[in-house]
Design an enzyme around this catalytic site. Sequence first.
Site, PDB file in Angstrom:
ATOM      1  N   SER A   8       1.097  -0.920  -0.278  1.00 52.19           N
ATOM      2  CA  SER A   8      -0.303   0.501   0.627  1.00 52.19           C
ATOM      3  C   SER A   8       0.802   0.812   0.055  1.00 52.19           C
ATOM      4  CB  SER A   8      -1.080  -0.399   1.293  1.00 52.19           C
ATOM      5  OG  SER A   8       0.142  -0.463   2.552  1.00 52.19           O
ATOM      6  N   GLU A  10       1.055   5.580   1.039  1.00 55.12           N
ATOM      7  CA  GLU A  10      -0.295   6.696   1.868  1.00 55.12           C
ATOM      8  C   GLU A  10       0.887   7.985   1.109  1.00 55.12           C
ATOM      9  OE1 GLU A  10       0.708   6.178   5.660  1.00 55.12           O
ATOM     10  OE2 GLU A  10       1.870   8.853   6.224  1.00 55.12           O
ATOM     11  N   PHE A 212      12.248  13.759  10.012  1.00 51.95           N
ATOM     12  CA  PHE A 212      11.290  13.068   9.785  1.00 51.95           C
ATOM     13  C   PHE A 212      12.088  11.856  11.229  1.00 51.95           C
ATOM     14  CE2 PHE A 212      10.626  13.525   4.869  1.00 51.95           C
ATOM     15  CZ  PHE A 212       9.705  13.499   4.759  1.00 51.95           C
ATOM     16  N   HIS A 262       4.158  -1.004   3.252  1.00 49.25           N
ATOM     17  CA  HIS A 262       3.121   0.617   3.625  1.00 49.25           C
ATOM     18  C   HIS A 262       4.382   1.561   2.984  1.00 49.25           C
ATOM     19  CE1 HIS A 262       0.120   3.239   3.893  1.00 49.25           C
ATOM     20  NE2 HIS A 262       0.994   4.083   4.553  1.00 49.25           N
TER      21      HIS A 262
END
Length: 285
Positions: A8, A10, A212, A262
């Site tokens: 997936s 984001e 980050f 992800h």
Amino acid sequence: MGSTFSFSFELFPPRTPEAAAKLPEVIRQLAAVRPDYFSVTHGAGGSDQEGTYETILAVVEHAGVEAVPHLTCLGSTRRTVAAHLERYRTAGVKRIVALRGDLPATAMSAAAPGEFRYASELVSFIRAEHGDTFKIEVAAYPEMHPQATSASQDFDNFRRKVEAGADSALTQLFYNADAYFHFMERCANAGIQIPIVPGIMPITGYANMMRFCAGCGADLPRWIRLRLEELQDDKAALQDFGLGVVTRLCETLLKGGAPGLHFYTINQAGPTLRLWKNLALSVTA
């Protein structure tokens, strides 16, 4: 890699008109490799739900792939959350990522302001209101949430989300596979059996990577940090190095039993697709 893995991507709601204009093409490029779904974060820096909703509609329009909104506790009321859930249900959303949300650095408590203080309360509410209509994803922190007081407390918080009815979890980004495997061992010992999918962020620059990692409490191994620092003025060399690092991380995770990946795309198709190609992931995965 086969159909047993879940992959997936984001996205976040664009913050400027220019970014909004570019997003449909990013979505189309990423959708071409047929991920299981796109998730969309909660507003710009968690500011509001409207940007999430608009981005969800963009994914549906330009990708034809399942779109999954993030829903947070920040400033929430039962009435507003119920309205968001009803709107998403009407839009055909089948899955929700339920989160506490990022608190301001000045916060005096780990509880979110609003009627829902913790993600576990939000999960319980979604289940009570909608039963099994939505698949509920929650967050997991293999290296501990930066605002948790201890690793044990953080793990107990995760267990409460699972007990409240979470179906699966997505982890915070990390660059140390052992942290994930240790977390999975703790889950197994605690009888937690939901799928826990590693969150993967491509390495594209030195300054943004340091930002980050500092922001989410992720440990950037010293050897990686020093090499990125050395390469920060050579963008191509830095990105090649980063691609190799993250490719090996992903391969190690998948071989070690991770149920999928992800990808935190930061609304860029290129870095994630290069990683996808390097991993030789099947478009039918």
